[in-house]
Structure formats: structure tokens, C-alpha cells
Design a protein around this motif. Structure first.
Motif, mmCIF file in Angstrom:
data_model
loop_
_atom_site.group_PDB
_atom_site.id
_atom_site.type_symbol
_atom_site.label_atom_id
_atom_site.label_comp_id
_atom_site.label_asym_id
_atom_site.label_seq_id
_atom_site.Cartn_x
_atom_site.Cartn_y
_atom_site.Cartn_z
ATOM 1 N N UNK A 183 0.732 -1.188 -0.038
ATOM 2 C CA UNK A 183 0.072 0.093 0.190
ATOM 3 C C UNK A 183 0.959 1.461 0.118
ATOM 4 N N UNK A 184 1.010 1.956 -0.968
ATOM 5 C CA UNK A 184 1.963 2.793 -1.424
ATOM 6 C C UNK A 184 1.402 4.323 -0.575
ATOM 7 N N UNK A 185 0.193 4.391 -0.516
ATOM 8 C CA UNK A 185 -0.522 5.793 0.087
ATOM 9 C C UNK A 185 0.162 5.646 1.589
ATOM 10 N N UNK A 186 -0.201 4.347 2.161
ATOM 11 C CA UNK A 186 0.238 4.452 3.600
ATOM 12 C C UNK A 186 1.738 4.204 3.913
ATOM 13 N N UNK A 187 2.353 3.639 2.986
ATOM 14 C CA UNK A 187 3.704 3.434 3.164
ATOM 15 C C UNK A 187 4.476 4.910 3.066
ATOM 16 N N UNK A 225 3.523 7.597 4.296
ATOM 17 C CA UNK A 225 3.600 8.152 5.651
ATOM 18 C C UNK A 225 4.545 7.580 6.648
ATOM 19 N N UNK A 226 4.491 6.131 6.523
ATOM 20 C CA UNK A 226 5.702 5.282 7.341
ATOM 21 C C UNK A 226 7.015 5.757 6.919
ATOM 22 N N UNK A 227 7.117 5.587 5.696
ATOM 23 C CA UNK A 227 8.606 6.158 5.118
ATOM 24 C C UNK A 227 9.181 7.434 5.702
ATOM 25 N N UNK A 228 7.957 8.360 5.598
ATOM 26 C CA UNK A 228 8.585 9.879 6.204
ATOM 27 C C UNK A 228 8.970 9.642 7.547
ATOM 28 N N UNK A 229 8.161 8.988 8.456
ATOM 29 C CA UNK A 229 8.353 9.004 9.596
ATOM 30 C C UNK A 229 9.884 8.136 9.891
ATOM 31 N N UNK A 230 10.068 6.977 9.385
ATOM 32 C CA UNK A 230 11.545 6.372 9.267
ATOM 33 C C UNK A 230 12.421 7.168 8.939
ATOM 34 N N UNK A 231 12.294 7.857 7.861
ATOM 35 C CA UNK A 231 13.545 8.737 7.332
ATOM 36 C C UNK A 231 13.542 9.979 8.339
ATOM 37 N N UNK A 232 12.742 10.421 9.024
ATOM 38 C CA UNK A 232 13.047 11.437 9.987
ATOM 39 C C UNK A 232 13.656 10.845 11.272
ATOM 40 N N UNK A 233 13.206 9.697 11.562
ATOM 41 C CA UNK A 233 13.826 9.204 12.684
ATOM 42 C C UNK A 233 15.402 8.557 12.441
ATOM 43 N N UNK A 291 20.115 10.459 10.824
ATOM 44 C CA UNK A 291 21.614 10.573 10.870
ATOM 45 C C UNK A 291 22.192 9.284 10.878
ATOM 46 N N UNK A 292 21.684 8.129 10.290
ATOM 47 C CA UNK A 292 22.290 6.992 10.285
ATOM 48 C C UNK A 292 22.309 6.189 8.779
ATOM 49 N N UNK A 293 23.306 5.526 8.403
ATOM 50 C CA UNK A 293 23.288 5.318 6.879
ATOM 51 C C UNK A 293 22.337 4.263 6.814
ATOM 52 N N UNK A 294 21.003 4.452 6.381
ATOM 53 C CA UNK A 294 19.969 3.377 6.339
ATOM 54 C C UNK A 294 19.387 3.859 4.848
ATOM 55 N N UNK A 295 18.858 2.664 4.071
ATOM 56 C CA UNK A 295 18.388 2.711 2.726
ATOM 57 C C UNK A 295 16.870 2.136 3.306
ATOM 58 N N UNK A 296 15.886 2.861 2.765
ATOM 59 C CA UNK A 296 14.603 2.241 2.999
ATOM 60 C C UNK A 296 13.953 1.939 1.705
ATOM 61 N N UNK A 297 13.528 0.796 1.710
ATOM 62 C CA UNK A 297 12.612 0.408 0.523
ATOM 63 C C UNK A 297 11.133 -0.142 0.879
ATOM 64 N N UNK A 298 10.547 -0.129 -0.043
ATOM 65 C CA UNK A 298 8.992 -0.730 0.103
ATOM 66 C C UNK A 298 9.194 -2.308 -0.687
ATOM 67 N N UNK A 299 8.276 -3.095 0.100
ATOM 68 C CA UNK A 299 8.054 -4.390 -0.549
ATOM 69 C C UNK A 299 7.714 -4.358 -1.690
ATOM 70 N N UNK A 300 6.693 -3.220 -1.959
ATOM 71 C CA UNK A 300 6.196 -3.304 -3.485
ATOM 72 C C UNK A 300 7.071 -2.858 -4.346
ATOM 73 N N UNK A 301 8.515 -2.395 -3.977
ATOM 74 C CA UNK A 301 9.541 -2.048 -5.096
ATOM 75 C C UNK A 301 10.090 -3.253 -5.708
#
Length: 210
Positions: A13-17, A19-27, A30-40
């Protein structure tokens, strides 16, 4: 420079994801983290059956399935709208209420019709959200939180998604759909549970680097 470590959001669900992605990126900014969606992932498996008897249980099912497929730290959530005057419904079946393919404006109209004779003081409700963070070795960490409010008399606002237009927050004097995304992402049920989950993700990241 350290290679970024992968965190996968276990959702199609890209619309819900978003919002989650924005929260994860903000939190994790400062760390070297790559965030992906399962849908990718082109070969991603279909969503697993969410047949647990709790929000936490469903989040665990999704997170563990994603971690097993991606071999990466996986993040999943499960949320629902609980209306007290309807005995807590639609609850865990919020997405499937009136049929999974039924548009949310129709779902909201049906709920408002069910509540048409219920006075404002009895229209109390809450959004509940559970989060699970699974690792490829099978470990899983879970968190849960709520946002209290009531059901409005009619949909209001164009922002957000799902049931946001009918979820009224008395302390703010508006529905979630009337809030700018950056403000909603500070006070929503999902934002509240993410404040619990982010320290766990940070600890997992730092542990992996040791």
C-alpha cells in the motif's frame, strides 16, 4: 563511509507506506539506512494472510514474511478504527469493512449512517496501531499505541487517507484530514507508535555495526 543498511517496509500500500517512510526517514536521518518498500521488489510475494486475532499479531505476520523474503530488517504495521458505539467495529476489519475493494468514501458513508442517531458524546473512537520489526534471524519486536477522538457528523478535509476525514480530534478542533501532513505526522496513532519503534531500529542498526 559505511554502506547503508536496508530497512524494508512490508507493505504493498503505497499511500500508507508513504507516511511510514516519512516517519522512518525522520527518525533515522543521521544513520546510513536505505529504506525500501516491499512493493519495490518485482518478484515480491503477495501479502500473507492476516489471520491473527490482534493488531500486533497481524503486524508480526507481515514483518516476518517480509524479512524471510528480503533477508533484511523489515517493518510492518497494522491499524484500525475502533468506534465505541459500534462495539469497537470496524476494528481489525477496518480495511475490509464493506468489502476490501469498496472505496473509503463509501465505507465512511456507511459508518456515518450507522451512527446517525448517536449523539456527539457517544461517538467516541480511537485509531489503534501496532508495529512489528522483524530481523532475518527470526527475532521480532512489537509496539502499540492509540489516538483518541470521536467520529464527526460528516467527512471534512482532503488530506490523509482512509478514515481520516471522519476522525475528529477534539483537542485540535478538526479531523485528521484537515491537518497538514507534517503536523499529522507528529500526533497520529502511527506517529505515536513510531516514537517507540524508532529507538529499536536505531539499536538494531548500531548492533549490526559492532
Amino acid at each position: 563511509m559505511r554502506e547503508p543498511r536496508l530497512v524494508v517496509i512490508a507493505s504493498h500500500n503505497r499511500s500508507k507506506s508513504r507516511e511510514i517512510e516519512q516517519l522512518l526517514r525522520a527518525g533515522l536521518a543521521d544513520l546510513p539506512v536505505e529504506i525500501r518498500l516491499l512493493a519495490d521488489y518485482a518478484d515480491a510475494p503477495p501479502p500473507p494472510d492476516e489471520n491473527a486475532d490482534s493488531y500486533v499479531g497481524n503486524a508480526v505476520i507481515k514483518a516476518r514474511a517480509c524479512a524471510a523474503f528480503t533477508r533484511a530488517i523489515s517493518f510492518a504495521d497494522d491499524a484500525g478504527l475502533e468506534i465505541d458505539a459500534l462495539g469497537g467495529k470496524p476494528g481489525m476489519y477496518s480495511r475490509r469493512f464493506a468489502g476490501e475493494q469498496t472505496p473509503f468514501p463509501v465505507k465512511m458513508s456507511l459508518l456515518l449512517e450507522m451512527l446517525k442517531d448517536v449523539p456527539a458524546e457517544r461517538r467516541t473512537a480511537r485509531f489503534r496501531c501496532a508495529v512489528a520489526i522483524a530481523t532475518p534471524d527470526g527475532a521480532c519486536h512489537t509496539f502499540e499505541d492509540t489516538l483518541e477522538g470521536r467520529i464527526a457528523d460528516a467527512p471534512r478535509g482532503q488530506a490523509g487517507f482512509g478514515y481520516d476525514p471522519i476522525f475528529y480530534v477534539p483537542s485540535l478542533g478538526c479531523t485528521l484530514a484537515e491537518l497538514p501532513a507534517e503536523f499529522k505526522n507528529r500526533i497520529s496513532h502511527r506517529a505515536k507508535v513510531m516514537r517507540q519503534a524508532i529507538p529499536c531500529l536505531r539499536a538494531l542498526q548500531q548492533y549490526a555495526d559492532n
